[in-house]
Motif scaffolding. Structure first.
Motif, PDB file in Angstrom:
ATOM      1  N   LEU A 139      -9.449   8.296   7.146  1.00  0.00           N
ATOM      2  CA  LEU A 139      -9.994   7.003   7.544  1.00  0.00           C
ATOM      3  C   LEU A 139     -10.455   7.083   8.991  1.00  0.00           C
ATOM      4  O   LEU A 139      -9.731   7.589   9.856  1.00  0.00           O
ATOM      5  N   ALA A 140     -11.643   6.610   9.264  1.00  0.00           N
ATOM      6  CA  ALA A 140     -12.234   6.727  10.594  1.00  0.00           C
ATOM      7  C   ALA A 140     -11.324   6.147  11.666  1.00  0.00           C
ATOM      8  O   ALA A 140     -10.685   5.103  11.474  1.00  0.00           O
ATOM      9  N   ALA A 141     -11.267   6.825  12.801  1.00  0.00           N
ATOM     10  CA  ALA A 141     -10.427   6.364  13.906  1.00  0.00           C
ATOM     11  C   ALA A 141     -10.971   5.071  14.498  1.00  0.00           C
ATOM     12  O   ALA A 141     -10.219   4.204  14.936  1.00  0.00           O
ATOM     13  N   GLU A 142     -12.288   4.920  14.504  1.00  0.00           N
ATOM     14  CA  GLU A 142     -12.902   3.743  15.101  1.00  0.00           C
ATOM     15  C   GLU A 142     -12.926   2.587  14.108  1.00  0.00           C
ATOM     16  O   GLU A 142     -12.584   2.734  12.952  1.00  0.00           O
ATOM     17  N   GLY A 143     -13.353   1.421  14.599  1.00  0.00           N
ATOM     18  CA  GLY A 143     -13.564   0.301  13.697  1.00  0.00           C
ATOM     19  C   GLY A 143     -12.665  -0.887  13.947  1.00  0.00           C
ATOM     20  O   GLY A 143     -12.905  -1.965  13.422  1.00  0.00           O
ATOM     21  N   MET A 212      -5.872  -7.384  -1.829  1.00  0.00           N
ATOM     22  CA  MET A 212      -6.357  -6.021  -2.065  1.00  0.00           C
ATOM     23  C   MET A 212      -7.180  -5.893  -3.339  1.00  0.00           C
ATOM     24  O   MET A 212      -7.584  -4.791  -3.700  1.00  0.00           O
ATOM     25  N   ALA A 213      -7.452  -7.006  -4.016  1.00  0.00           N
ATOM     26  CA  ALA A 213      -8.138  -6.941  -5.307  1.00  0.00           C
ATOM     27  C   ALA A 213      -9.472  -6.211  -5.206  1.00  0.00           C
ATOM     28  O   ALA A 213      -9.853  -5.471  -6.117  1.00  0.00           O
ATOM     29  N   ASN A 214     -10.183  -6.406  -4.117  1.00  0.00           N
ATOM     30  CA  ASN A 214     -11.469  -5.724  -3.922  1.00  0.00           C
ATOM     31  C   ASN A 214     -11.409  -4.710  -2.781  1.00  0.00           C
ATOM     32  O   ASN A 214     -12.454  -4.214  -2.347  1.00  0.00           O
ATOM     33  N   ALA A 215     -10.197  -4.416  -2.316  1.00  0.00           N
ATOM     34  CA  ALA A 215     -10.050  -3.502  -1.181  1.00  0.00           C
ATOM     35  C   ALA A 215      -8.722  -2.757  -1.276  1.00  0.00           C
ATOM     36  O   ALA A 215      -7.848  -2.925  -0.427  1.00  0.00           O
ATOM     37  N   PRO A 216      -8.548  -1.905  -2.300  1.00  0.00           N
ATOM     38  CA  PRO A 216      -7.261  -1.225  -2.472  1.00  0.00           C
ATOM     39  C   PRO A 216      -6.915  -0.260  -1.344  1.00  0.00           C
ATOM     40  O   PRO A 216      -5.741   0.083  -1.165  1.00  0.00           O
ATOM     41  N   SER A 217      -7.906   0.153  -0.535  1.00  0.00           N
ATOM     42  CA  SER A 217      -7.607   1.061   0.579  1.00  0.00           C
ATOM     43  C   SER A 217      -6.750   0.392   1.646  1.00  0.00           C
ATOM     44  O   SER A 217      -6.106   1.074   2.456  1.00  0.00           O
ATOM     45  N   LEU A 218      -6.692  -0.955   1.648  1.00  0.00           N
ATOM     46  CA  LEU A 218      -5.827  -1.658   2.596  1.00  0.00           C
ATOM     47  C   LEU A 218      -4.355  -1.319   2.385  1.00  0.00           C
ATOM     48  O   LEU A 218      -3.527  -1.596   3.239  1.00  0.00           O
ATOM     49  N   GLY A 219      -4.058  -0.708   1.233  1.00  0.00           N
ATOM     50  CA  GLY A 219      -2.688  -0.281   0.978  1.00  0.00           C
ATOM     51  C   GLY A 219      -2.222   0.826   1.896  1.00  0.00           C
ATOM     52  O   GLY A 219      -1.023   1.139   1.921  1.00  0.00           O
ATOM     53  N   LEU A 220      -3.129   1.419   2.684  1.00  0.00           N
ATOM     54  CA  LEU A 220      -2.716   2.468   3.610  1.00  0.00           C
ATOM     55  C   LEU A 220      -1.981   1.905   4.811  1.00  0.00           C
ATOM     56  O   LEU A 220      -0.890   2.373   5.152  1.00  0.00           O
ATOM     57  N   ASP A 221      -2.567   0.896   5.478  1.00  0.00           N
ATOM     58  CA  ASP A 221      -1.978   0.445   6.738  1.00  0.00           C
ATOM     59  C   ASP A 221      -1.814  -1.067   6.870  1.00  0.00           C
ATOM     60  O   ASP A 221      -1.056  -1.532   7.708  1.00  0.00           O
ATOM     61  N   ALA A 246      -8.261  -7.507  11.593  1.00  0.00           N
ATOM     62  CA  ALA A 246      -8.789  -6.359  12.327  1.00  0.00           C
ATOM     63  C   ALA A 246      -8.729  -5.111  11.465  1.00  0.00           C
ATOM     64  O   ALA A 246      -9.649  -4.283  11.469  1.00  0.00           O
ATOM     65  N   LEU A 247      -7.653  -4.957  10.695  1.00  0.00           N
ATOM     66  CA  LEU A 247      -7.557  -3.804   9.805  1.00  0.00           C
ATOM     67  C   LEU A 247      -8.597  -3.883   8.695  1.00  0.00           C
ATOM     68  O   LEU A 247      -9.125  -2.858   8.260  1.00  0.00           O
ATOM     69  N   ALA A 248      -8.896  -5.091   8.232  1.00  0.00           N
ATOM     70  CA  ALA A 248      -9.945  -5.235   7.216  1.00  0.00           C
ATOM     71  C   ALA A 248     -11.275  -4.709   7.754  1.00  0.00           C
ATOM     72  O   ALA A 248     -12.032  -4.043   7.032  1.00  0.00           O
ATOM     73  N   GLU A 249     -11.563  -4.991   9.016  1.00  0.00           N
ATOM     74  CA  GLU A 249     -12.788  -4.468   9.627  1.00  0.00           C
ATOM     75  C   GLU A 249     -12.754  -2.947   9.653  1.00  0.00           C
ATOM     76  O   GLU A 249     -13.762  -2.279   9.393  1.00  0.00           O
ATOM     77  N   ARG A 250     -11.605  -2.390   9.950  1.00  0.00           N
ATOM     78  CA  ARG A 250     -11.504  -0.929  10.004  1.00  0.00           C
ATOM     79  C   ARG A 250     -11.810  -0.312   8.644  1.00  0.00           C
ATOM     80  O   ARG A 250     -12.406   0.757   8.550  1.00  0.00           O
ATOM     81  N   HIS A 251     -11.411  -0.992   7.586  1.00  0.00           N
ATOM     82  CA  HIS A 251     -11.663  -0.496   6.239  1.00  0.00           C
ATOM     83  C   HIS A 251     -13.044  -0.921   5.724  1.00  0.00           C
ATOM     84  O   HIS A 251     -13.381  -0.647   4.575  1.00  0.00           O
TER      85      HIS A 251
END
Length: 276
Positions: A139-143, A212-221, A246-251
């Motif tokens: 996952l990108a460091a920026e964002g 997380m229904a449309n964003a399962p990658s949020l399960g990381l952090d 803010a984490l949603a923006e990162r993903h």
């Protein structure tokens, strides 16, 4: 009626296979401890919510955790190490996702010694042994919008603050505990002094599943949710948590209404617990 669950388990098979390999690798490594494994999608299903497969393994190298937190104890919010197995697109391929040491440097504004960057990478490589490179994404460091951290000052001592936070989380009928990490105790066992630092892991499978229904990658952090309690050498106690938006923006996902609701609820719940 039996066809639904069967299809669901079939959909989980690719991500479960990747997760199983990571779990096996970590369990076999003498330098690593398994802290928790959280199956976001199956827990959400038990709570009546549907979301794509998403399953995270939280594991630790205590000496690495201690060395990183000696530089900036706030890094405990992004420790221990985590790897997520998830379905990238509905009905499509599954991948493993993790954050590298560059993310810690970006988020906390530090430059890590090369030895720590190498050690971090070595521990991730151990967990990913035998997995095809094409099945893994960093996952990108920026964002992040700023550092994405929410900090509350506690008027109470460290132990009383922990008691209040545990109590208020336990009082939520849609919330479950996933574990706690006493970084101070683990650091002292590794011969490093970092001061009082404890991480609480918890979450609401129903609200989390909707977010997380449309964003399962949020399960990381972003999920499970985490709260870090720190006490500095002057006795000041801080409660630190993630800003989920803010984490949603990162993903690179939409700041959904469920995520906004959870974000507001977390901040108010903990602020009230510390004030009352």
């Amino acid at each position: 009626m039996a066809a639904g669950p069967a299809r669901s388990e079939q959909n989980h098979a690719p991500s479960d296979a990747l997760f199983g390999q990571v779990m096996s690798n970590v369990a076999a490594a003498q330098s690593l401890d398994i802290i928790a494994e959280i199956d976001h999608s199956r827990l959400a299903a038990e709570a009546g919510e549907e979301m794509p497969p998403s399953r995270v393994l939280i594991f630790s190298d205590p000496e690495l955790d201690a060395a990183l937190m000696a530089i900036d104890p706030r890094m405990g919010l992004d420790l221990p190490l985590r790897i997520l197995a998830y379905e990238v697109e509905s009905g499509g391929e599954s991948k493993l996702l993790y954050s590298d040491a560059a993310y810690l440097e970006h988020r906390y504004g530090v430059t890590l010694p090369q030895e720590l960057r190498d050690r971090y990478k070595a521990r991730i490589d151990t967990a990913l042994a035998g997995i095809a490179p094409g099945d893994v994404t960093v996952l990108a460091a920026e964002g992040l919008d700023g550092d994405g951290l929410i900090t509350l000052e506690s008027p109470h001592g460290f132990d009383e603050t922990l008691r209040r936070l545990r109590e208020v989380v336990s009082a939520q009928d849609d919330t479950v505990w996933f574990g706690e990490v006493d970084f101070d105790e683990r650091a002292r066992a590794a011969g490093v002094a970092i001061g009082s630092a404890q991480l609480l892991l918890y979450g609401g499978p129903g609200p989390g599943g909707r977010a997380m229904a449309n964003a399962p990658s949020l399960g990381l952090d972003a999920f499970c949710q985490k709260v870090l309690v720190l006490q500095d050498k002057d006795g000041r106690v801080r409660v630190i948590m993630n800003d989920l938006l803010a984490l949603a923006e990162r993903h690179d996902v939409r700041k959904s209404l469920p995520a906004r609701v959870i974000n507001r609820r977390i901040q108010k719940t903990f602020a009230d617990a510390l004030e009352n």
